[in-house]
Scaffold this motif. Structure first.
Motif, PDB file in Angstrom:
ATOM      1  N   VAL A 309       0.842  -1.241   0.024  1.00 55.76           N
ATOM      2  CA  VAL A 309       0.169  -0.132   0.008  1.00 55.76           C
ATOM      3  C   VAL A 309       0.952   1.234  -0.079  1.00 55.76           C
ATOM      4  N   HIS A 310       2.042   1.264   1.016  1.00 54.98           N
ATOM      5  CA  HIS A 310       2.709   2.562   1.156  1.00 54.98           C
ATOM      6  C   HIS A 310       3.352   2.566  -0.181  1.00 54.98           C
ATOM      7  N   SER A 311       3.933   1.547  -0.999  1.00 59.75           N
ATOM      8  CA  SER A 311       4.762   1.808  -2.107  1.00 59.75           C
ATOM      9  C   SER A 311       3.770   2.268  -3.379  1.00 59.75           C
ATOM     10  N   ALA A 312       2.559   1.643  -3.286  1.00 59.29           N
ATOM     11  CA  ALA A 312       1.541   2.169  -4.469  1.00 59.29           C
ATOM     12  C   ALA A 312       1.454   3.457  -4.277  1.00 59.29           C
ATOM     13  N   PHE A 313       0.931   3.942  -3.369  1.00 56.30           N
ATOM     14  CA  PHE A 313       0.494   5.310  -3.343  1.00 56.30           C
ATOM     15  C   PHE A 313       1.626   6.298  -3.204  1.00 56.30           C
ATOM     16  N   GLY A 314       2.824   5.888  -2.772  1.00 56.76           N
ATOM     17  CA  GLY A 314       4.035   6.795  -3.119  1.00 56.76           C
ATOM     18  C   GLY A 314       4.374   6.929  -4.612  1.00 56.76           C
ATOM     19  N   ILE A 315       4.442   5.941  -5.114  1.00 56.11           N
ATOM     20  CA  ILE A 315       4.722   6.057  -6.501  1.00 56.11           C
ATOM     21  C   ILE A 315       3.662   6.686  -7.517  1.00 56.11           C
ATOM     22  N   GLN A 316       2.454   6.493  -6.938  1.00 54.20           N
ATOM     23  CA  GLN A 316       1.280   7.147  -7.658  1.00 54.20           C
ATOM     24  C   GLN A 316       1.463   8.582  -7.534  1.00 54.20           C
ATOM     25  N   ILE A 317       1.890   9.162  -6.418  1.00 55.18           N
ATOM     26  CA  ILE A 317       1.954  10.466  -6.122  1.00 55.18           C
ATOM     27  C   ILE A 317       2.727  11.227  -6.727  1.00 55.18           C
ATOM     28  N   LEU A 318       4.012  10.500  -7.098  1.00 55.28           N
ATOM     29  CA  LEU A 318       5.274  11.046  -7.632  1.00 55.28           C
ATOM     30  C   LEU A 318       4.909  11.020  -9.393  1.00 55.28           C
ATOM     31  N   LEU A 319       4.247   9.931  -9.579  1.00 52.38           N
ATOM     32  CA  LEU A 319       3.736   9.870 -11.000  1.00 52.38           C
ATOM     33  C   LEU A 319       2.473  10.929 -11.325  1.00 52.38           C
ATOM     34  N   GLY A 320       1.845  11.263 -10.497  1.00 51.20           N
ATOM     35  CA  GLY A 320       0.809  12.149 -10.801  1.00 51.20           C
ATOM     36  C   GLY A 320       1.459  13.716 -10.836  1.00 51.20           C
ATOM     37  N   ILE A 321       2.394  14.157  -9.951  1.00 51.70           N
ATOM     38  CA  ILE A 321       2.993  15.373 -10.152  1.00 51.70           C
ATOM     39  C   ILE A 321       3.873  15.459 -11.407  1.00 51.70           C
ATOM     40  N   ALA A 322       4.386  14.251 -11.750  1.00 49.12           N
ATOM     41  CA  ALA A 322       5.145  14.239 -13.062  1.00 49.12           C
ATOM     42  C   ALA A 322       4.530  14.559 -14.197  1.00 49.12           C
ATOM     43  N   THR A 323       3.221  13.818 -14.037  1.00 44.80           N
ATOM     44  CA  THR A 323       2.136  13.940 -15.385  1.00 44.80           C
ATOM     45  C   THR A 323       1.948  15.409 -15.366  1.00 44.80           C
ATOM     46  N   VAL A 324       1.552  15.940 -14.246  1.00 46.44           N
ATOM     47  CA  VAL A 324       1.139  17.414 -14.287  1.00 46.44           C
ATOM     48  C   VAL A 324       2.397  18.182 -14.886  1.00 46.44           C
ATOM     49  N   MET A 325       3.488  17.980 -14.498  1.00 46.77           N
ATOM     50  CA  MET A 325       4.698  19.128 -14.595  1.00 46.77           C
ATOM     51  C   MET A 325       5.244  18.989 -16.180  1.00 46.77           C
ATOM     52  N   THR A 326       5.140  17.665 -16.822  1.00 48.57           N
ATOM     53  CA  THR A 326       5.456  17.310 -18.099  1.00 48.57           C
ATOM     54  C   THR A 326       4.435  17.657 -18.867  1.00 48.57           C
TER      55      THR A 326
END
Length: 361
Positions: A309-326
């Motif tokens: 659970v921790h790994s999945a939501f941690g990666i998901q947050i980083l990917l969400g921010i990266a999606t926005v900023m790219t």
């Protein structure tokens, strides 16, 4: 479980009559469901590519049997292209951009592949289900659940076509974001059901007296919060609201962006791309808080589920921010949707752990 005695043949016969579970069957069923779940995760990623490449409206008809094969001749390709040129998307967007037949073949491939995977998933579930049913390998109480999962798969195909059809009429150049959310969330619900049922069967394989896991209060609250986050994400995707901002954490240089309320607050919450982007961006932290609580509850019972659970939501947050900023870069956005499916799996796993008999959750 086979009873050992001085009369092994007679003992085996009595055991088979007294137990609805055939040795090894629950584990075989669980592995089958895990395989189907992996296929669902894959089609979620393919669906993301289909959406992000604007491929979803390239096939204008639903042909469950004949549509399995792509066009095989130049004439067939030209006929498909001619039908696509009649759609609002082509007339208002793709046509003025100068789409060639080669361009059309590219977007056609992704929509065709997405539909083909849906058919394959249906076969991968329905055929083994029929086999296990006829052979009497399905434990008592699991037939209704497996039939419900089969029905969800059928609904998924229906919702997919209704989604496509919503973008083929009037002046629509995209599918309805409401139908897109129904289509995506049904896939996530099906995925959670597959994982939950497989975990119940694995528990049954270890202990024939094991009862199905129950849904606890914390699991229910977490599931509701995560459902809302994924609903917002589907609306953001359907309205291309990911492009509303390419900065984080601020939007338009401010925390709360400007958004349109002239048609009412309800309309703004369900239609305004700036407000939806903002809500999806920050409701994520409510989901994180709930997931942390669930992970802490299950950590003493099964640390692996907590880590997942921790790994999945941690990666998901980083990917969400990266999606926005790219600016919604294709492969980052696809990875964001893919990890969303993995987060559903991790959450279902943790919720199942929390609801096991004897758990302290």
């Amino acid at each position: 479980m086979v009873v050992q005695s001085a009369f092994p043949a007679k003992s085996a016969e009595l055991a088979s009559k007294s137990s609805p579970i055939i040795d090894g069957a629950p584990d075989r069923l669980a592995r089958w469901l895990y395989f189907v779940a992996a296929m669902v995760v894959t089609i979620v990623a393919v669906g993301g590519i289909t959406r992000l490449t604007e491929s979803g409206l390239s096939i204008t008809q639903w042909q469950p049997v004949t549509g399995t094969l792509p066009p095989l001749t130049e004439e067939a390709w030209l006929a498909e292209f001619a039908e696509y040129r009649e759609t609002p998307e082509f007339r208002l967007e793709a046509g003025p951009a100068g789409m060639t037949l080669s361009d059309f073949k590219f977007i056609f491939f992704w929509e065709w592949f997405h539909r083909l995977m849906g058919r394959l998933i249906g076969l991968a579930f329905a055929i083994p289900l029929a086999f296990y049913w006829v052979k009497g390998l399905i434990p008592t109480g699991y037939k209704p659940r497996l039939l419900a999962l089969l029905a969800l798969g059928g609904l998924q195909g229906t919702f997919g076509w209704l989604m496509v059809r919503s973008g083929l009429s009037g002046d629509m150049t995209d599918v309805s974001h409401f139908w897109l959310s129904v289509h995506l969330l049904t896939a996530f619900i099906t995925l959670a059901g597959l994982i939950w049922t497989a975990l119940d069967l694995r528990a049954l394989a270890r202990d024939p007296s094991a009862a199905p896991s129950r849904l606890t209060a914390i699991s229910t609250v977490t599931a509701i919060i995560l459902f809302i986050q994924m609903l917002l994400g589907a609306w953001v995707a359907g309205l291309n609201a990911g492009l509303a901002s390419d900065t984080w954490p601020l939007m338009q240089g401010r925390f709360i962006p400007e958004y349109d309320t002239t048609k009412g607050v309800l309309w703004a919450i369900t239609h305004d791309p700036f407000l939806l982007h903002f809500l999806h961006r920050w409701w994520a932290w409510a989901a994180v808080a709930a997931l942390i609580v669930l992970a802490r509850v299950v950590r003493p019972i099964d640390r692996r589920a907590s880590v997942a659970v921790h790994s999945a939501f941690g990666i998901q947050i980083l990917l969400g921010i990266a999606t926005v900023m790219t600016g919604v870069a294709l492969w980052i956005a696809v990875a964001h949707q893919l990890v969303g499916a993995l987060l559903v799996i991790a959450t279902a796993w943790a919720a199942h752990v929390a609801g096991r008999k004897g758990a302290t959750a």
